[in-house]
Design an enzyme around this catalytic site. Structure first.
Site, PDB file in Angstrom:
ATOM      1  N   GLU A  60      -6.453   1.254  -3.537  1.00  0.00           N
ATOM      2  CA  GLU A  60      -5.765   0.275  -3.996  1.00  0.00           C
ATOM      3  C   GLU A  60      -6.124   0.072  -4.814  1.00  0.00           C
ATOM      4  O   GLU A  60      -6.884  -0.449  -5.626  1.00  0.00           O
ATOM      5  CB  GLU A  60      -5.869  -1.031  -2.891  1.00  0.00           C
ATOM      6  N   ASN A  79     -15.905  -3.957   6.971  1.00  0.00           N
ATOM      7  CA  ASN A  79     -15.272  -3.276   5.167  1.00  0.00           C
ATOM      8  C   ASN A  79     -14.922  -4.560   4.655  1.00  0.00           C
ATOM      9  O   ASN A  79     -14.283  -4.648   3.743  1.00  0.00           O
ATOM     10  CB  ASN A  79     -13.823  -2.660   5.517  1.00  0.00           C
ATOM     11  N   ARG A  93      -6.154  -8.808  -9.445  1.00  0.00           N
ATOM     12  CA  ARG A  93      -6.567 -10.347  -9.255  1.00  0.00           C
ATOM     13  C   ARG A  93      -8.024  -9.595  -9.420  1.00  0.00           C
ATOM     14  O   ARG A  93      -8.285  -8.778 -10.843  1.00  0.00           O
ATOM     15  CB  ARG A  93      -6.743 -10.872  -8.402  1.00  0.00           C
ATOM     16  N   LYS A 126       0.825  -1.406  -0.449  1.00  0.00           N
ATOM     17  CA  LYS A 126       0.105  -0.145  -0.022  1.00  0.00           C
ATOM     18  C   LYS A 126       1.146   1.202  -0.015  1.00  0.00           C
ATOM     19  O   LYS A 126       0.388   1.993  -0.195  1.00  0.00           O
ATOM     20  CB  LYS A 126      -0.965   0.026   1.167  1.00  0.00           C
ATOM     21  N   GLU A 138      -3.630   6.920   7.571  1.00  0.00           N
ATOM     22  CA  GLU A 138      -4.172   7.706   6.642  1.00  0.00           C
ATOM     23  C   GLU A 138      -5.149   8.133   6.767  1.00  0.00           C
ATOM     24  O   GLU A 138      -5.966   7.611   8.015  1.00  0.00           O
ATOM     25  CB  GLU A 138      -4.470   7.079   5.088  1.00  0.00           C
ATOM     26  N   GLU A 164      -9.980   0.699  -6.391  1.00  0.00           N
ATOM     27  CA  GLU A 164     -10.468   1.064  -5.597  1.00  0.00           C
ATOM     28  C   GLU A 164     -10.915   2.046  -4.800  1.00  0.00           C
ATOM     29  O   GLU A 164      -9.058   3.084  -5.103  1.00  0.00           O
ATOM     30  CB  GLU A 164     -10.875   0.438  -4.724  1.00  0.00           C
ATOM     31  N   ASN A 182      -6.658  -3.693  -6.825  1.00  0.00           N
ATOM     32  CA  ASN A 182      -6.340  -5.087  -6.776  1.00  0.00           C
ATOM     33  C   ASN A 182      -6.104  -5.948  -8.472  1.00  0.00           C
ATOM     34  O   ASN A 182      -6.953  -5.917  -8.842  1.00  0.00           O
ATOM     35  CB  ASN A 182      -8.146  -6.151  -6.261  1.00  0.00           C
ATOM     36  N   PHE A 211     -24.268  -7.833  11.880  1.00  0.00           N
ATOM     37  CA  PHE A 211     -24.555  -8.228  10.439  1.00  0.00           C
ATOM     38  C   PHE A 211     -23.646  -9.029   9.571  1.00  0.00           C
ATOM     39  O   PHE A 211     -24.177  -8.908   8.692  1.00  0.00           O
ATOM     40  CB  PHE A 211     -24.096  -6.074   9.751  1.00  0.00           C
TER      41      PHE A 211
END
Length: 619
Positions: A291, A238, A295, A119, A203, A278, A293, A351
């Site tokens: 970030e 998340n 894949r 990252k 961040e 993203e 990804n 949830f």
């Protein structure tokens, strides 16, 4: 189809392994499945042409076991490997080992995996490629005190996250110094256990954002495209729950700006294959790189629905060295697609906490048009403690969003799942919620809409009456069929029906096949008059006394104990950590509900616990 590979090994399991095998079959490519011993009769194993066992159930001994997977490749003569998502899909060591053996990795090259997987490095590359980034500290944070200092400079709230992270693991939000210290400790432990890498960065936390991602596709000849966006704001811990494409929020200019930035990032790392960039998007449509990804994403089907492209087929073509077949102007947005992630988990517990068991009945709503179900299980399959509890990805498609949502409602109502607790009640509520329907969503949607957690569908007065009348009429009909009421030739009955702790006296009259139900007295809560239906048995039923949850700590789910921080005789403060339970790679801190003395401890680090198992008793 042009010539590609003769045989591909799929280094994954479950729905994504099945998804890749489907495209391979369509392209005439032979497939090899790998599996752990508990997965030996799994759907992906049955679908593949060959299957190799790569070890026992725990992922580090099977699906993450590179030596065993390399042996399976040699043994079967596979020329290429598709890693799916998760497991080894973003592991540069694995990609390097494949390259050394002359086996194609169906994904980007190791340089892009490394650059985007870190990252810190990815943020620096993004900045250099003129991609909007979130203000933060470009570097690894040494310890908790340095974390506090940096957080003070950036300004609260801050996000502490694992440098090697993903999937919401090793991530904490802190609003003050105390939370920063605690978050630092937790995130580094979680990062070490999930990724074997405990480096963290910090961040600025963008409050109330949307999570919107751009799908990119790039070949080995320097060509790259963006295939529109996916709106992934409905999340819990998340992790995404419902996704859609396109997003209701983006206008064509913002969409193009995001797409172009995503492509310039892909080109900056010489990216080839399918990948996803993203972004966090704030209420003013400012967007920030989160970030990349490197894949195939879980939610790729919704992009396939609106563009008409098969992303797995594109990945295989690109890995073979072919150029992209399309130009940017060829990429359409046709219609609207929505994906619901159907999980074996209890939606009434934060949830969704994992639930395990065997699917005693399982029927997908595939007789409906414009419904796609990506799954890797069938009736009789076990949902085990070792792997992700996903049952399937339910995707519906329509010319408009309204059409896709209506179809999703219908599909969820027609989905039969028995034997495990599942989250369909939650999915069903989300897609008809006025805020979701109007597109007023952010990553905070679930906690804002259900501040006390999800409690299930709240009946309206009309639904309540309908339910009571239906129950009463069905009861009388069943009694008549079994001739219980034979001596009772009257056409009228009085019933007592209990619903949500309230008791309703109902009068039922029958004429032919028609039943008329009327409520005699509104909500008699005393049970004295329950004479017909509950025929005086209720007074012999022991009242269930709710357990004192403030002094008894039970495991909310099946998992393993990572750490126990107290011993009998210790005094604990309210909110103090008592133990940490890990399940499905997520660490959950169990805390004291009140200040008290520890009476007894019933678990130790390394123990496997079931849902409801007693962990610690307080006095």
């Amino acid at each position: 189809f042009p010539q590609t590979f003769d045989k591909i090994l799929i280094a994954n399991r479950g729905e994504i392994a099945c998804r890749v095998i489907k495209t391979c079959k369509k392209m005439g490519i032979k497939t090899v499945a790998v599996h752990s011993d508990v997965d030996s009769s799994a759907v992906h194993v049955k679908m593949a042409d060959e299957a190799v066992c790569v070890g026992p159930a725990p992922t580090n001994k099977s699906y993450l076991n590179m030596d065993a997977i390399m042996n399976a490749i040699k043994q079967t003569g596979a020329q290429a490997v598709h890693p799916g998502y998760g497991f080894l899909s973003e592991n540069k060591q694995f990609a390097k080992r494949l390259a050394a053996e002359g086996v194609s990795f169906i994904g980007p090259d190791t340089h892009a995996i490394q650059a985007m997987g870190d990252k810190i490095e990815s943020k620096l590359i993004a900045k250099a490629a003129k991609v909007n980034t979130i203000p933060g500290f470009d570097g690894v944070v040494k310890d908790a005190e340095e974390a506090v200092k940096i957080a003070g400079e950036i300004g609260y709230p801050v996000m502490i996250k694992a440098s090697a992270g993903g999937g919401g693991k090793g991530m904490r939000i802190a609003w003050n110094d105390e939370e920063t210290r605690e978050g630092f400790r937790f995130s580094s432990q979680e990062a070490a256990s999930s990724f074997g890498d405990d480096r963290l960065l910090i961040e600025k936390f963008i409050d109330n954002p949307r999570h919107i991602e751009i799908q990119v596709l790039a070949d080995k000849h320097g060509n790259a495209l963006w295939l529109n966006e996916r709106e992934c704001s409905i999340q819990r811990r998340n992790q995404k729950v419902v996704e859609e494409a396109p997003s209701t929020f983006l206008d064509p200019d913002t969409r193009r700006a995001m797409g172009e930035q995503a492509v310039s990032l892909a080109k900056a790392v010489k990216y080839s294959s399918a990948g996803t960039v993203e972004f966090l998007v704030d209420s003013k449509k400012n967007f920030y790189f989160l970030e990349m990804n490197t894949r195939l994403q879980v939610e790729h089907p919704i992009t396939e629905c609106i563009t008409g492209l098969d992303l797995v087929q594109q990945m295989i073509r690109i890995a073979m060295g072919y150029k992209l077949q399309h130009k940017q102007s060829d990429i359409p947005i046709n219609g609207w697609a929505i994906e619901s992630r159907v999980y074996a988990e209890d939606p009434y517990k934060s949830f969704g906490l994992p639930s395990i068991g065997r699917l005693s009945q399982y029927q997908e709503p595939l007789d409906l048009r414009n419904v796609r179900v990506d799954s890797g299980i069938e009736e009789g399959s076990d949902i085990s403690i070792y792997y992700d509890p996903m049952i399937s990805k339910l995707v519906t498609y329509g010319k408009t969003r309204e059409e896709a949502l209506k179809k999703m409602e219908e599909a969820l109502d027609n989905y039969v799942i028995r034997g495990v607790t599942h989250n369909i009640p939650l999915l069903r509520e989300i897609i008809v919620h006025p805020r979701f329907v109007s597109g007023d969503i952010s990553t905070k949607f679930l906690p804002e809409v259900y501040p006390d957690g999800f409690k299930g569908h709240m009946l309206t007065a009309g639904e309540r009456r309908e339910l009571l009348a239906t129950a009463a009429a069905l009861y009388v009909a069943a009694q008549l069929r079994s001739q219980k009421f034979l001596g009772d030739l009257s056409r009228q009955w009085e019933l007592c029906v209990e619903l949500d702790k309230g008791v309703h006296m109902l009068g039922v009259s029958r004429s032919g096949n028609n039943y008329t139900v009327s409520e005699i007295v509104e909500n008699i809560t005393s049970l004295v008059t329950s004479y017909k239906l509950a025929a005086s048995l209720s007074k012999h039923m022991p009242e269930k006394v709710p357990e004192d949850t403030s002094s008894i700590l039970r495991s909310p789910m099946p998992g393993s104990v990572v750490a126990v921080s107290v011993k009998p005789g210790d005094n604990v403060a309210e909110g103090q950590e008592i133990c940490v339970i890990e399940a499905m790679k997520m660490q959950n801190s169990m805390t004291a509900a009140k200040a008290a003395k520890v009476k007894s401890v019933h678990c130790k680090a390394g123990d496997t616990v079931g849902e409801g198992d007693l962990l610690v008793e307080l006095e």
